[in-house]
Design a protein around this motif. Structure first.
Motif, PDB file in Angstrom:
ATOM      1  N   SER A  35      41.187  39.475  45.164  1.00 35.63           N
ATOM      2  CA  SER A  35      41.478  38.607  44.025  1.00 35.63           C
ATOM      3  C   SER A  35      40.239  37.832  43.588  1.00 35.63           C
ATOM      4  N   ARG A  36      39.529  37.278  44.544  1.00 35.75           N
ATOM      5  CA  ARG A  36      38.303  36.524  44.210  1.00 35.75           C
ATOM      6  C   ARG A  36      37.225  37.442  43.643  1.00 35.75           C
ATOM      7  N   ARG A  38      37.649  40.155  41.947  1.00 36.12           N
ATOM      8  CA  ARG A  38      38.009  40.477  40.558  1.00 36.12           C
ATOM      9  C   ARG A  38      37.760  39.280  39.639  1.00 36.12           C
ATOM     10  N   ASP A  39      38.163  38.098  40.092  1.00 32.66           N
ATOM     11  CA  ASP A  39      37.957  36.895  39.274  1.00 32.66           C
ATOM     12  C   ASP A  39      36.480  36.664  38.972  1.00 32.66           C
ATOM     13  N   GLN A  40      35.631  36.944  39.957  1.00 33.97           N
ATOM     14  CA  GLN A  40      34.197  36.702  39.798  1.00 33.97           C
ATOM     15  C   GLN A  40      33.435  37.928  39.285  1.00 33.97           C
ATOM     16  N   LYS A  41      34.194  38.968  38.960  1.00 31.84           N
ATOM     17  CA  LYS A  41      33.617  40.202  38.407  1.00 31.84           C
ATOM     18  C   LYS A  41      32.588  40.847  39.331  1.00 31.84           C
TER      19      LYS A  41
END
Length: 174
Positions: A35-36, A38-41
Motif C-alpha cells: 500500500s505504501r 503504491r501511494d509513493q509510486k
C-alpha cells in the motif's frame, strides 16, 4: 527509492534491504508495504528490489506480493530486456552504469509515468539544468532557459550514440 535514485550504484544499500528483509521475515506486514509503495509510486522499484533479493540472496517473498507489485509489460520489457538483462552484471560492473541509469529512469509504476519520465529526460527541471550546465557556463543564471533548446538535442545525440554502439557490438560479436 534511495537505491534507485542513485541508479543502483551502491551494493551496500541493496544489501541493507536484504538485511532488513531477513530481520523482519516473520513479522513483515506485506499489505502495508504494498500500500505504501503504491501511494509513493515506487511499486515497480520495490518489485525489482524484492525480486533481486529473492534471486540473489534467497530471501523468501510471497508470490502474491510480486503479483500485486508487478509493473506493466512495457516497463518490464524496458527494465528486464533493455536496461538490466543480466542483473548481477548490471549491479556489480562499473561498465553497466549507463544501463543502471536507464533502469533508474524507466522503473516507474505506469506507462503514463514512463511518458513523464521521457519528458523529464528531454526537458529536466530547472535545478537539473542549472546543475548540469550553468555551473560551468558563462551565461547569467537568468538565461538558464537557453539550455532547454540545447539539452534535448544533446540527450538525443547521446542516446543515438549509445544505440549505435550496441548495434555495432552485436553485429561484430554475432
Amino acid at each position: 527509492w534511495h537505491y534507485r535514485f542513485h541508479s543502483f550504484g551502491r551494493l551496500l544499500w541493496f544489501y541493507d534491504l536484504v538485511w532488513l528483509l531477513r530481520a523482519t521475515e516473520a513479522g513483515l506486514d506485506w499489505d502495508a508495504l504494498i500500500s505504501r509503495a503504491r501511494d509513493q509510486k515506487v511499486a515497480a522499484t520495490l518489485y525489482y528490489c524484492l525480486s533481486w533479493c529473492r534471486d540473489l540472496f534467497g530471501i523468501d517473498v510471497p508470490v502474491w506480493v510480486f503479483t500485486c507489485l508487478r509493473p506493466p509489460g512495457m516497463i518490464r520489457l524496458l527494465v528486464e530486456r533493455v536496461a538490466m538483462p543480466d542483473v548481477v552484471k548490471a549491479l556489480t560492473t562499473p561498465a553497466w552504469e549507463e544501463r543502471r541509469i536507464l533502469a533508474h529512469r524507466v522503473m516507474v509504476d505506469s506507462v503514463a509515468e514512463l511518458g513523464v519520465a521521457a519528458w523529464r529526460v528531454l526537458f529536466p527541471l530547472r535545478a537539473t539544468i542549472r546543475q548540469r550546465y550553468m555551473e560551468r557556463s558563462r551565461l547569467p543564471l537568468q538565461l538558464y532557459f537557453v539550455y532547454y533548446f540545447v539539452h534535448p538535442w544533446v540527450t538525443l545525440a547521446k542516446g543515438c550514440r549509445y544505440l549505435w554502439r550496441r548495434i555495432t557490438r552485436r553485429m561484430s560479436s554475432g
